[in-house]
Design an enzyme around this catalytic site. Sequence first.
Site, mmCIF file in Angstrom:
data_model
loop_
_atom_site.group_PDB
_atom_site.id
_atom_site.type_symbol
_atom_site.label_atom_id
_atom_site.label_comp_id
_atom_site.label_asym_id
_atom_site.label_seq_id
_atom_site.Cartn_x
_atom_site.Cartn_y
_atom_site.Cartn_z
ATOM 1 N N LYS A 163 -12.462 -6.844 0.328
ATOM 2 C CA LYS A 163 -13.003 -5.544 0.755
ATOM 3 C C LYS A 163 -14.200 -5.097 -0.082
ATOM 4 C CE LYS A 163 -9.086 -3.446 3.110
ATOM 5 N NZ LYS A 163 -8.189 -2.300 3.194
ATOM 6 N N ASP A 177 -10.036 2.721 7.215
ATOM 7 C CA ASP A 177 -8.713 3.040 6.656
ATOM 8 C C ASP A 177 -8.562 4.551 6.449
ATOM 9 O OD1 ASP A 177 -7.559 0.520 6.535
ATOM 10 O OD2 ASP A 177 -8.356 0.086 4.537
HETATM 11 P P1 NAP Z 1 -3.736 -2.858 -4.145
HETATM 12 O O1 NAP Z 1 -5.209 -2.625 -4.078
HETATM 13 O O2 NAP Z 1 -3.215 -4.078 -4.806
HETATM 14 O O3 NAP Z 1 -3.106 -1.558 -4.870
HETATM 15 C C1 NAP Z 1 -1.712 -1.436 -5.085
HETATM 16 C C2 NAP Z 1 -1.425 -0.346 -6.122
HETATM 17 O O4 NAP Z 1 -0.018 -0.305 -6.332
HETATM 18 C C3 NAP Z 1 -2.040 -0.617 -7.490
HETATM 19 O O5 NAP Z 1 -2.289 0.625 -8.124
HETATM 20 C C4 NAP Z 1 -0.917 -1.362 -8.188
HETATM 21 O O6 NAP Z 1 -0.983 -1.333 -9.592
HETATM 22 C C5 NAP Z 1 0.274 -0.559 -7.713
HETATM 23 N N1 NAP Z 1 1.523 -1.298 -7.839
HETATM 24 C C6 NAP Z 1 1.811 -2.522 -7.325
HETATM 25 N N2 NAP Z 1 3.090 -2.863 -7.644
HETATM 26 C C7 NAP Z 1 3.581 -1.840 -8.396
HETATM 27 C C8 NAP Z 1 4.825 -1.607 -9.041
HETATM 28 N N3 NAP Z 1 5.829 -2.487 -8.969
HETATM 29 N N4 NAP Z 1 4.994 -0.445 -9.745
HETATM 30 C C9 NAP Z 1 3.997 0.452 -9.819
HETATM 31 N N5 NAP Z 1 2.788 0.295 -9.239
HETATM 32 C C10 NAP Z 1 2.598 -0.834 -8.527
HETATM 33 O O7 NAP Z 1 -3.095 -2.866 -2.680
HETATM 34 P P2 NAP Z 1 -3.537 -1.979 -1.413
HETATM 35 O O8 NAP Z 1 -4.573 -2.672 -0.631
HETATM 36 O O9 NAP Z 1 -3.811 -0.591 -1.886
HETATM 37 O O10 NAP Z 1 -2.202 -2.027 -0.524
HETATM 38 C C11 NAP Z 1 -1.015 -1.398 -0.974
HETATM 39 C C12 NAP Z 1 0.019 -1.342 0.160
HETATM 40 O O11 NAP Z 1 -0.484 -0.549 1.222
HETATM 41 C C13 NAP Z 1 0.354 -2.709 0.769
HETATM 42 O O12 NAP Z 1 1.731 -2.759 1.033
HETATM 43 C C14 NAP Z 1 -0.430 -2.723 2.069
HETATM 44 O O13 NAP Z 1 0.188 -3.518 3.073
HETATM 45 C C15 NAP Z 1 -0.372 -1.244 2.443
HETATM 46 N N6 NAP Z 1 -1.512 -0.864 3.297
HETATM 47 C C16 NAP Z 1 -1.229 -0.362 4.535
HETATM 48 C C17 NAP Z 1 -2.260 0.006 5.368
HETATM 49 C C18 NAP Z 1 -1.926 0.574 6.726
HETATM 50 O O14 NAP Z 1 -2.794 0.546 7.613
HETATM 51 N N7 NAP Z 1 -0.742 1.095 6.920
HETATM 52 C C19 NAP Z 1 -3.605 -0.095 4.956
HETATM 53 C C20 NAP Z 1 -3.862 -0.621 3.669
HETATM 54 C C21 NAP Z 1 -2.788 -0.984 2.852
HETATM 55 P P3 NAP Z 1 -1.588 -2.611 -10.390
HETATM 56 O O15 NAP Z 1 -3.053 -2.627 -10.069
HETATM 57 O O16 NAP Z 1 -1.246 -2.316 -11.788
HETATM 58 O O17 NAP Z 1 -0.884 -3.830 -9.821
#
Ligand code: NAP
Length: 295
Positions: free
Chosen positions: A74, A110
């Site tokens: 992205k 998004d």
């Molecule tokens: P990302 O950029 O990897 O961000 C994830 C965030 O969650 C980071 O701050 C990460 O911290 C934190 N995190 C991960 N595991 C954790 C844990 N065990 N405890 C505490 N914090 C934790 O991912 P993303 O793109 O934002 O996506 C996140 C989720 O949203 C995914 O499940 C994705 O499928 C969903 N999503 C859904 C949509 C939709 O259309 N519904 C759109 C986008 C994303 P660290 O950096 O320290 O790992």
Amino acid sequence: MSVHQAPFRLGLIGYPLSHSLSPRIHTAALQACALQGDYSLFSVDPDDHQSLKDLLARVRSGEVHGLNVTIPHKQNVIPFLDQLTSTAEAIGAVNTIYLRDNKLIGDNTDAPGFLADLNKFLTTETQRHGDLNALVLGAGGSARAVVYALLNEGWSITITARRIEQAKQLAASFANYHLPITVHNFLATEIHSTNLQSLITNLSLIVNTTPIGMAPNTNQSPWPENVPFPPHAAIYDLVYNPRETKLVRDACSQGLSATTGLGMLIEQAALAFQTWTGHNPPREVMLEVVNYTAH
Ligand code: NAP
């Protein structure tokens, strides 16, 4: 309305892509709008910037008409684009690419996709209670889109992240909104602090942007077991696989309104589809093809 006659060549760049629901959603949209075309998966290794460049050249030449972009590209695609929309610029990430007036444009659907589904959810499922105070769990890519969307609707925001620096950077990048954004360590580690307790009581919305609870870890929730939910908060969990997450189940069992992010997934796809094709696709048809197959 688009005057495009040839089949629409659409697709998704990311890695890995094997579980993506996007081909099904966009194929359903093409069929519902009686358009010819296809939606392909372009799996590009995280460090393979040459392949990104090559794919974008195919959009520039008109061979490919639209691309979605997901993790981990992205931000990687940005140097190869000519222009970002104001939304993509503010969020610092692109999930939709198209050619307009010979310029490669990067957009981010998004944020408006989240907002469209959130507003449906808040009006149909629950009443807005009290002040617009939201708690965002996580500070990664989707948190940036969520924070941007909420700020534009006038919400005050608290971000909790396990890496406090990540949350601070996110908050700092939206400092020009002059709306309060506070940051805390992730809930489980700081939940007993008095400040956080009073904050939680006054929340009207909690948004989970972490992957906690996503399949296969369906028995996990980002909300600590020993902490009651705020009495009047609505819960929006961006995770959409499983169809009902533990967070949503727990919140519903305590009488709160809660939803997963399937609606956001559909909305962000529909907005990209409309940009590429000029057709506004029917959401219910796009939802139908994934509704019973996400597990
Ligand atoms: P990302 O950029 O990897 O961000 C994830 C965030 O969650 C980071 O701050 C990460 O911290 C934190 N995190 C991960 N595991 C954790 C844990 N065990 N405890 C505490 N914090 C934790 O991912 P993303 O793109 O934002 O996506 C996140 C989720 O949203 C995914 O499940 C994705 O499928 C969903 N999503 C859904 C949509 C939709 O259309 N519904 C759109 C986008 C994303 P660290 O950096 O320290 O790992």
